[in-house]
Motif scaffolding. Structure first.
Motif, PDB file in Angstrom:
ATOM      1  N   THR A  17       0.912  -1.232   0.077  1.00 42.08           N
ATOM      2  CA  THR A  17       0.041  -0.111  -0.086  1.00 42.08           C
ATOM      3  C   THR A  17       0.750   1.345  -0.098  1.00 42.08           C
ATOM      4  N   ALA A  18       2.014   1.161   0.790  1.00 46.38           N
ATOM      5  CA  ALA A  18       2.900   2.556   0.875  1.00 46.38           C
ATOM      6  C   ALA A  18       3.553   2.558  -0.416  1.00 46.38           C
ATOM      7  N   ALA A  19       3.995   1.376  -0.974  1.00 46.62           N
ATOM      8  CA  ALA A  19       4.944   1.683  -2.458  1.00 46.62           C
ATOM      9  C   ALA A  19       3.896   2.025  -3.436  1.00 46.62           C
ATOM     10  N   ASN A  20       2.558   1.725  -3.374  1.00 49.15           N
ATOM     11  CA  ASN A  20       1.533   1.997  -4.475  1.00 49.15           C
ATOM     12  C   ASN A  20       1.334   3.425  -4.211  1.00 49.15           C
ATOM     13  N   HIS A  21       0.939   3.965  -3.156  1.00 51.97           N
ATOM     14  CA  HIS A  21       0.722   5.431  -3.086  1.00 51.97           C
ATOM     15  C   HIS A  21       2.160   6.215  -3.489  1.00 51.97           C
ATOM     16  N   ALA A  22       3.424   5.789  -3.090  1.00 50.14           N
ATOM     17  CA  ALA A  22       4.481   6.302  -3.780  1.00 50.14           C
ATOM     18  C   ALA A  22       4.759   6.485  -4.888  1.00 50.14           C
ATOM     19  N   VAL A  23       4.430   5.453  -5.770  1.00 48.37           N
ATOM     20  CA  VAL A  23       4.274   5.140  -7.260  1.00 48.37           C
ATOM     21  C   VAL A  23       3.536   6.379  -7.651  1.00 48.37           C
ATOM     22  N   GLN A  24       2.175   6.305  -7.133  1.00 52.97           N
ATOM     23  CA  GLN A  24       1.393   7.342  -7.822  1.00 52.97           C
ATOM     24  C   GLN A  24       1.755   8.803  -7.570  1.00 52.97           C
ATOM     25  N   THR A  25       2.415   9.123  -6.616  1.00 51.92           N
ATOM     26  CA  THR A  25       3.180  10.227  -6.338  1.00 51.92           C
ATOM     27  C   THR A  25       4.228  10.779  -7.341  1.00 51.92           C
ATOM     28  N   ALA A  26       4.980   9.549  -7.385  1.00 48.55           N
ATOM     29  CA  ALA A  26       6.199   9.720  -8.385  1.00 48.55           C
ATOM     30  C   ALA A  26       5.713   9.815  -9.859  1.00 48.55           C
ATOM     31  N   LYS A  27       4.578   9.272 -10.163  1.00 48.79           N
ATOM     32  CA  LYS A  27       4.005   9.507 -11.485  1.00 48.79           C
ATOM     33  C   LYS A  27       2.967  10.592 -11.602  1.00 48.79           C
ATOM     34  N   GLY A  28       2.903  11.368 -10.655  1.00 45.40           N
ATOM     35  CA  GLY A  28       1.878  12.561 -10.665  1.00 45.40           C
ATOM     36  C   GLY A  28       0.520  12.395 -10.925  1.00 45.40           C
ATOM     37  N   LEU A  29       0.171  11.285 -10.232  1.00 44.32           N
ATOM     38  CA  LEU A  29      -1.311  10.772 -10.353  1.00 44.32           C
ATOM     39  C   LEU A  29      -1.864  10.994  -8.909  1.00 44.32           C
ATOM     40  N   PRO A  30      -3.417  10.893  -8.802  1.00 41.08           N
ATOM     41  CA  PRO A  30      -3.787  11.106  -7.450  1.00 41.08           C
ATOM     42  C   PRO A  30      -3.560   9.911  -6.623  1.00 41.08           C
ATOM     43  N   THR A  31      -3.273  10.439  -5.538  1.00 43.75           N
ATOM     44  CA  THR A  31      -3.142   9.070  -4.484  1.00 43.75           C
ATOM     45  C   THR A  31      -4.329   8.531  -4.034  1.00 43.75           C
ATOM     46  N   THR A  32      -4.814   7.526  -4.535  1.00 49.69           N
ATOM     47  CA  THR A  32      -5.968   6.994  -4.415  1.00 49.69           C
ATOM     48  C   THR A  32      -5.968   5.371  -3.921  1.00 49.69           C
ATOM     49  N   ALA A  33      -6.947   4.559  -3.746  1.00 51.49           N
ATOM     50  CA  ALA A  33      -6.723   3.250  -3.463  1.00 51.49           C
ATOM     51  C   ALA A  33      -6.568   2.336  -4.518  1.00 51.49           C
ATOM     52  N   ASP A  34      -6.540   2.881  -5.985  1.00 47.49           N
ATOM     53  CA  ASP A  34      -6.511   2.193  -6.924  1.00 47.49           C
ATOM     54  C   ASP A  34      -5.030   1.472  -6.902  1.00 47.49           C
ATOM     55  N   SER A  35      -4.933   0.234  -7.338  1.00 48.55           N
ATOM     56  CA  SER A  35      -3.567  -0.440  -7.452  1.00 48.55           C
ATOM     57  C   SER A  35      -3.087  -0.421  -8.695  1.00 48.55           C
ATOM     58  N   LEU A  36      -1.812   0.111  -8.643  1.00 48.21           N
ATOM     59  CA  LEU A  36      -1.071   0.061  -9.868  1.00 48.21           C
ATOM     60  C   LEU A  36       0.270  -0.621 -10.180  1.00 48.21           C
ATOM     61  N   LEU A  37       0.130  -1.582  -9.011  1.00 49.92           N
ATOM     62  CA  LEU A  37       1.733  -2.512  -8.941  1.00 49.92           C
ATOM     63  C   LEU A  37       1.161  -4.141  -9.206  1.00 49.92           C
ATOM     64  N   ARG A  38       1.833  -4.751 -10.104  1.00 52.92           N
ATOM     65  CA  ARG A  38       1.734  -5.895 -10.277  1.00 52.92           C
ATOM     66  C   ARG A  38       2.797  -6.633 -10.507  1.00 52.92           C
ATOM     67  N   VAL A  39       2.995  -7.927 -10.437  1.00 53.46           N
ATOM     68  CA  VAL A  39       3.968  -8.856 -10.689  1.00 53.46           C
ATOM     69  C   VAL A  39       3.647  -9.901 -11.945  1.00 53.46           C
TER      70      VAL A  39
END
Length: 363
Positions: free
Chosen positions: A88-110
């Motif tokens: 969750t912390a990494a997901n929010h950090a990625v959203q910030t780094a990409k200039g996106l709104p920090t929401t609950a949407d998951s952007l990380l996958r494997v």
């Protein structure tokens, strides 16, 4: 993913192609906010944590079974409270780094790095875990054992041992980023061309019948690209307008696609002329930074009573780091017109489009 050499060569070629354009002021390069983590460092840290969970047989079985079928959203893997908190912390950090709104949407996958690794995975070989690189630099890739030990992998040779890659799901990120760009541009006074006038009378558009980007031998770690185009021209009010056109079908280079996609809607443009800059998001595009940089330079350009190509202005606005460590530029086309037809080669020689005029009937 597309060839870095063609992209890095684009600037001198584009300068020649637009030698007739007016001189443009040098933009102030937008930088990543001080203290902000990069997408690469965030996903690398999460990859190390994911590797640690594989020390438990039950977790390892759960993860390997899932990735054997398809890439998996990390939010859908039950790997304990500690990993969920880190994800969750990494997901929010990625959203910030990409200039996106920090929401609950998951952007990380494997995902499994290469199909050739499936047999070893099926036999129960414990995989290594790495972060997918966000640039086109070949060399060594840092992967992690469940013990936390680091293993260096050659990016030019597919390893026999399975490798799982933690990455940004760019197919999810791009639509969010497109909205950020359009909203940011509008807030700074650069409108889009999507609000079209004259719909009762119909209008001309440019339709992409076929498109192909150059074939390039990519390392085994690369996944699909996520392509979008920045379409720009002068609006009916004489001010620059920008649209973001998503092109999710352009997954691979060396492949011809037949999308029948409308790229430019000329009802919105004063001179019935527009330019196209094609970009890719390979994980670390900062959409807010991109929009701010584009707005800063386009607001300095005024209508001179004749069409001025805006390709160079947009390319000059792209932060310098995107041309060195992570060249997200793919291709560009100058001065598409209502009558543009046939094969149009890109300015950097990295791709072509077959286009034709398309009449959009009135409502």
């Amino acid at each position: 993913m597309y060839p870095p050499t063609a992209r890095r060569a684009a600037l001198p070629l584009l300068a020649l192609a637009a030698s007739f354009a007016v001189a443009l002021p040098a933009p102030a390069q937008a930088g990543v906010p001080t203290g902000a983590e990069s997408v690469a460092s965030i996903t690398d840290g999460l990859a190390r944590r994911l590797a640690g969970t594989l020390a438990t047989p039950a977790a390892r079985s759960r993860v390997t079974a899932a990735v054997a079928a398809a890439p998996v959203d990390l939010a859908n893997l039950s790997l304990g409270t500690q990993f969920a908190t880190a994800r969750t912390a990494a997901n929010h950090a990625v959203q910030t780094a990409k200039g996106l709104p920090t929401t609950a949407d998951s952007l990380l996958r494997v995902r499994l790095a290469h199909p050739d690794m499936l047999p070893a995975l099926a036999k129960g070989v414990t995989p290594l875990v790495a972060a997918a690189p966000t640039d086109d630099t070949d060399g060594a890739l840092s992967a992690y054992e469940p013990s936390g030990a680091e293993v260096k992998l050659d990016t030019t040779v597919v390893p026999q041992r399975p490798v799982l890659l933690v990455e940004v799901d760019v197919a999810k990120a791009l639509p969010l980023g497109a909205r950020v760009v359009e909203q940011t541009l509008a807030a700074r006074g650069v409108g889009t061309a999507q609000t079209r006038s004259g719909l009762n009378a119909g209008y001309w558009a440019t339709k992409i019948n076929a498109v192909r980007l150059s074939d390039d031998e990519e390392p085994w770690i690369k996944g699909d690209a996520e392509i979008y185009s920045i379409v720009s021209g002068f609006g009916l009010d004489g001010h620059p307008k920008v649209d973001i056109v998503q092109q999710p079908y352009l997954n691979n280079d060396g492949t011809t696609y037949y999308p029948n996609q409308l790229l430019v809607h000329f009802s919105a443009y004063k001179y019935n002329l527009a330019d196209v800059v094609m970009m890719e998001d390979d994980g670390d595009t900062n959409y807010l930074q991109l929009a701010q940089a584009i707005a800063a330079i386009l607001l300095t350009i005024t209508d001179q009573g004749a069409y001025i190509p805006l390709v160079n202005a947009i390319l000059n606005a792209i932060p310098t780091s995107w041309w060195t460590d992570d060249p997200d530029y793919t291709e560009s086309w100058y001065t598409l017109a209502t009558w543009s037809s046939g094969r149009l080669n890109g300015a950097s020689g990295n791709g072509w489009m077959d286009v034709s005029p398309y009449w959009v009937a009135p409502l």
